[in-house]
Design a protein around this motif. Sequence first.
Motif, PDB file in Angstrom:
ATOM      1  N   LYS A   1      13.173 127.118  59.104  1.00  0.00           N
ATOM      2  CA  LYS A   1      13.138 125.655  59.117  1.00  0.00           C
ATOM      3  C   LYS A   1      11.764 125.212  58.641  1.00  0.00           C
ATOM      4  N   LEU A   2      11.721 124.017  58.016  1.00  0.00           N
ATOM      5  CA  LEU A   2      10.480 123.508  57.462  1.00  0.00           C
ATOM      6  C   LEU A   2      10.005 122.298  58.255  1.00  0.00           C
ATOM      7  N   LEU A   3       8.739 122.304  58.591  1.00  0.00           N
ATOM      8  CA  LEU A   3       8.129 121.149  59.241  1.00  0.00           C
ATOM      9  C   LEU A   3       7.610 120.242  58.136  1.00  0.00           C
ATOM     10  N   VAL A   4       8.188 119.041  58.007  1.00  0.00           N
ATOM     11  CA  VAL A   4       7.909 118.158  56.870  1.00  0.00           C
ATOM     12  C   VAL A   4       7.569 116.747  57.334  1.00  0.00           C
ATOM     13  N   HIS A   5       6.541 116.173  56.709  1.00  0.00           N
ATOM     14  CA  HIS A   5       6.250 114.744  56.874  1.00  0.00           C
ATOM     15  C   HIS A   5       6.732 114.069  55.592  1.00  0.00           C
TER      16      HIS A   5
ATOM     17  N   GLY B   1       9.662 115.915  60.828  1.00  0.00           N
ATOM     18  CA  GLY B   1      10.638 116.688  61.575  1.00  0.00           C
ATOM     19  C   GLY B   1      10.915 118.029  60.936  1.00  0.00           C
ATOM     20  N   LEU B   2      11.765 118.811  61.594  1.00  0.00           N
ATOM     21  CA  LEU B   2      12.141 120.129  61.113  1.00  0.00           C
ATOM     22  C   LEU B   2      13.394 120.037  60.248  1.00  0.00           C
ATOM     23  N   PHE B   3      13.348 120.632  59.074  1.00  0.00           N
ATOM     24  CA  PHE B   3      14.469 120.635  58.142  1.00  0.00           C
ATOM     25  C   PHE B   3      15.078 122.021  58.048  1.00  0.00           C
ATOM     26  N   ASP B   4      16.397 122.071  58.218  1.00  0.00           N
ATOM     27  CA  ASP B   4      17.141 123.258  57.823  1.00  0.00           C
ATOM     28  C   ASP B   4      17.991 122.791  56.637  1.00  0.00           C
TER      29      ASP B   4
END
Length: 387
Positions: free
Chosen positions: A317-321, A341-344
Amino acid sequence: MASSPSSHKRTESVISSSSFSSLPPNIYFSSQHHIPNNHSGFQTAPSSPAPAPSSTSTTFSADVLLQSGPLTQVSSPLSSQTTKPFTPLPAVLDERDALPSHHLLKIKSFSKLSKLPIEKFSNDFEAGGYKWNFSIYPTGDKSKDGEDHISVYLEIAETSTLPTGWEVNAIFNFFVFDQIRDKYVGPQDAIVRRFHCMKKQWGIVKFIDLETFNNPYNGYLVNDTCSFGVEVFTVKTNSKAECLSLINSPITRKISLSFSNVSKPTSRIQSGLFPAGDYKWRVLFYANGCQLEGNKTNNIVSLFLVVDASTLAADTKLLVHYTFRMHDKRNGNYFERSDMGLFDSSPRGFREFMTQTKFKDIENGYVVGDTCHIDVELKVLGLVKVE
């Protein structure tokens, strides 16, 4: 981790003096705008203060065995460092009517047992799908400064059949039976303790002092007969370990998108893929709002960001702003909203990014020539991977 203690059968043993011969799918919406535990007699991680003893509780002196290294023989000699006793902790022995859930050991002619040339009596039983060994030192585990007390221990047995790196988490309690008041007495708590190859055993060195135990008015030893019990509730878990790694000096990616024919009753318009970091992304635009089954909401415009699954490693998962910025072409302004938030592989963004009333108002200039212009700004801050 929901974990639930498993239930098991209870075994009973009787010993007499003659016995001793040996949750698009999944859209994420952003918001609209060492103190010892003195109760049990075990030394544990910091916790809340121990509750005050009830009027029916009996207080004894208790000590805990904290031994490192494989434990296969309780009576094996230890080094001078490990044999140094801990300061006794006050343990409250609670009373209850219910029998120990898994194992009850009745001993007849306790005085004879205490005089036999053995340090302990051990008995095996099963609970939670594992085999355990319950040991009682009738005159105390002297190698741990347990003289003049009864010592009790629980050890996981037959570990050779368990997989490499095995670990068993369990909640357990010891009991002694008060035959006069018909109560099972023991230090009860709900602390989960970990059994593994370097710590196979837990116990209480000073479970109950012999003077208290031998006094027939206390009900523990009556007609030279007594009963001890133990229950073990294994804690099953399906949890997985994840690790967050933050990226040094993350790069901010900006891209301008145009969405045409926004006045048509199309359920969704999606952008083409664009790169950001080591991943590809797209924007999902719902001019008439993203409607969910059973949760229809009128007068909304929705915007979501989604990473292309083919560029995302498994279990990552990616932590993205990220920021969505909708341009007002008439007045030279813009409307924006941001989140992190976290992206899957599931879309994430704003189901209620803006009202349709505001979006369609020609005075605002968000729609010009049936086209809407949106800037996306995103920064990948880190990754979460399963370990």
